[in-house]
Design a protein around this motif. Structure first.
Motif, short mmCIF file in Angstrom:
data_model
loop_
_atom_site.label_atom_id
_atom_site.label_comp_id
_atom_site.label_asym_id
_atom_site.label_seq_id
_atom_site.Cartn_x
_atom_site.Cartn_y
_atom_site.Cartn_z
N LYS A 110 -24.55 -13.49 -0.98
CA LYS A 110 -24.38 -14.31 0.21
C LYS A 110 -25.05 -13.66 1.41
CE LYS A 110 -20.26 -16.56 -1.23
NZ LYS A 110 -18.93 -17.00 -0.88
N PRO A 111 -25.43 -14.47 2.43
CA PRO A 111 -26.14 -13.90 3.58
C PRO A 111 -25.16 -13.21 4.54
CG PRO A 111 -25.87 -16.24 3.87
CD PRO A 111 -25.29 -15.94 2.54
N PHE A 112 -24.58 -12.09 4.09
CA PHE A 112 -23.58 -11.40 4.89
C PHE A 112 -23.88 -9.92 5.00
CE2 PHE A 112 -19.86 -13.89 5.93
CZ PHE A 112 -20.05 -15.05 5.20
N LYS A 113 -23.45 -9.33 6.12
CA LYS A 113 -23.45 -7.86 6.22
C LYS A 113 -22.01 -7.46 5.92
CE LYS A 113 -26.99 -7.29 9.75
NZ LYS A 113 -27.29 -6.85 11.12
N TYR A 114 -21.80 -6.40 5.18
CA TYR A 114 -20.45 -6.00 4.80
C TYR A 114 -20.10 -4.62 5.31
CZ TYR A 114 -20.63 -9.76 1.35
OH TYR A 114 -20.75 -10.97 0.74
N ILE A 115 -18.82 -4.44 5.66
CA ILE A 115 -18.30 -3.10 5.97
C ILE A 115 -17.05 -2.94 5.10
CG2 ILE A 115 -17.26 -1.67 7.75
CD1 ILE A 115 -18.88 -3.24 9.79
N VAL A 116 -17.02 -1.90 4.28
CA VAL A 116 -15.87 -1.67 3.40
C VAL A 116 -15.24 -0.34 3.80
CG1 VAL A 116 -15.16 -1.28 1.03
CG2 VAL A 116 -17.02 -2.84 1.50
N THR A 117 -13.94 -0.34 4.10
CA THR A 117 -13.29 0.94 4.39
C THR A 117 -12.12 1.10 3.42
OG1 THR A 117 -11.69 0.11 5.97
CG2 THR A 117 -13.80 0.75 6.84
N CYS A 118 -11.85 2.34 3.05
CA CYS A 118 -10.82 2.58 2.06
C CYS A 118 -9.98 3.76 2.53
CB CYS A 118 -11.48 2.89 0.73
SG CYS A 118 -10.34 3.49 -0.51
N ILE A 119 -8.66 3.63 2.43
CA ILE A 119 -7.77 4.73 2.79
C ILE A 119 -6.91 5.04 1.59
CG2 ILE A 119 -5.93 5.46 4.35
CD1 ILE A 119 -6.91 3.29 6.24
N ILE A 120 -6.89 6.31 1.20
CA ILE A 120 -6.02 6.71 0.09
C ILE A 120 -5.00 7.70 0.63
CG2 ILE A 120 -5.88 7.87 -2.12
CD1 ILE A 120 -8.40 6.75 -2.95
N LEU A 121 -3.75 7.47 0.29
CA LEU A 121 -2.68 8.25 0.88
C LEU A 121 -1.75 8.71 -0.24
CD1 LEU A 121 -1.30 8.89 3.65
CD2 LEU A 121 -0.19 6.71 3.42
N GLN A 122 -1.34 9.97 -0.16
CA GLN A 122 -0.41 10.49 -1.14
C GLN A 122 0.99 10.01 -0.77
OE1 GLN A 122 -0.25 14.69 -0.75
NE2 GLN A 122 0.50 15.03 -2.81
N LYS A 123 1.78 9.61 -1.74
CA LYS A 123 3.12 9.13 -1.41
C LYS A 123 4.05 10.31 -1.20
CE LYS A 123 3.81 4.63 -3.53
NZ LYS A 123 4.63 3.83 -4.41
N ASN A 124 4.45 10.51 0.06
CA ASN A 124 5.50 11.52 0.22
C ASN A 124 6.46 11.14 1.33
OD1 ASN A 124 4.36 12.29 2.65
ND2 ASN A 124 4.32 14.47 2.17
N GLY A 125 6.63 9.85 1.51
CA GLY A 125 7.63 9.40 2.47
C GLY A 125 7.10 9.17 3.87
N ALA A 126 5.85 9.53 4.10
CA ALA A 126 5.32 9.33 5.45
C ALA A 126 4.90 7.88 5.65
CB ALA A 126 4.13 10.25 5.69
N GLY A 127 4.84 7.46 6.88
CA GLY A 127 4.45 6.08 7.18
C GLY A 127 3.01 6.01 7.62
N LEU A 128 2.38 4.86 7.39
CA LEU A 128 0.99 4.67 7.80
C LEU A 128 0.83 3.25 8.30
CD1 LEU A 128 -1.91 6.13 7.47
CD2 LEU A 128 -2.24 4.42 5.75
N HIS A 129 0.09 3.07 9.40
CA HIS A 129 -0.17 1.73 9.91
C HIS A 129 -1.65 1.56 10.17
CE1 HIS A 129 3.98 0.44 10.57
NE2 HIS A 129 4.18 1.74 10.67
N THR A 130 -2.17 0.38 9.83
CA THR A 130 -3.57 0.10 10.10
C THR A 130 -3.64 -1.15 10.94
OG1 THR A 130 -3.85 0.65 7.79
CG2 THR A 130 -5.78 -0.05 8.95
N ALA A 131 -4.54 -1.16 11.94
CA ALA A 131 -4.72 -2.36 12.74
C ALA A 131 -6.21 -2.52 12.98
CB ALA A 131 -3.99 -2.23 14.08
#
Lengths: 113, 121
Positions: free
Chosen positions: A59-80
């Motif tokens: 498709k005629p699109f420009k793409y931006i892909v971001t990836c976050i990997i987080l270890q599970k240890n009870g901490a919180g994470l928020h993305t906006a």
């Protein structure tokens, strides 16, 4: 007829992209536990394969892909995210995936040319 | 003679390109201002991260990158010693498009902000 086709081709279709990304994440870290030594490799794999699959859609699109990997240890994470674009043609989608030891969040932004 | 024949720009002028230095300063100021001394609070953080993303986007709009579409992504997490990794790959026109990122940490939270600028042809 022609106009209908081109309208479909030039808008961001969230469902299609979500499916593609889910497959990529499953095949890369599907059954693995968090291992610090493998993280770099997983990250590169996920992001590069996603981008490859997206460009194959042709498709005629420009793409931006971001990836976050987080270890599970009870901490919180928020993305906006906040975007300044054309609402009729551009879009984004976020895929959240988890297993017992890993949280993974992949965001794709597609901008029409 | 048609004087207005070739005035539509398909590439930004050198001066109008997405300036990484300026954008990075914008992000840095906003993160410092809004996160100084803030503790991680699971009820407030969702609104905090949204407002950070909006402030950064508005500040970048004010700087005035003409004909650029902007995407700002903000990630805020609690500091508990866990391992985190963030990566991005982009399929765009490397000559006109670019990104900047900044990280802010204090002892209870960390924040990563990334801003992408994509030229609209």
């Amino acid at each position: 007829m022609d106009e209908d086709q081109s309208a479909e081709e030039t808008t961001f279709v969230v469902d299609e992209i979500t499916t593609v990304i889910k497959e990529v994440v499953e095949s890369t870290i599907g059954n693995s536990s968090y291992q610090h030594s493998k993280i770099n490799q997983w990250m590169s794999n996920i992001v590069e394969s996603s981008l490859n699959q997206l460009t194959k859609l042709g498709k005629p699109f420009k793409y931006i892909v971001t990836c976050i990997i987080l270890q599970k240890n009870g901490a919180g994470l928020h993305t906006a995210s906040s975007c300044f674009w054309d609402n009729t043609t551009d879009g984004s989608c976020t895929v959240r995936w988890e297993n017992k030891t890993i949280y993974c969040s992949v965001s794709v932004f597609g901008l029409a040319i | 003679m048609d004087a207005g024949a070739n005035t539509y720009l398909i590439r930004p002028n050198y001066k109008d390109k997405f300036k990484a230095g300026v954008a990075k300063e914008c992000i840095r100021e906003i993160l410092r201002e809004q996160l100084y001394g803030v503790q991680y609070n699971p009820e407030e953080v969702p609104t905090l991260s949204k407002s950070l993303a909006d402030s950064i986007k508005n500040k970048l709009k004010d700087v005035g990158f003409d004909r650029y579409k902007l995407i700002v992504q903000v990630v805020v997490g609690e500091q508990r010693g866990e391992g985190v990794k963030m990566a991005a790959r982009c399929f765009w026109d490397a000559d006109t498009d670019s990104y900047v990122q900044d990280i802010y940490m204090n002892d209870s939270l960390f924040c990563v902000a990334a801003a992408f600028g994509v030229y609209y042809y």
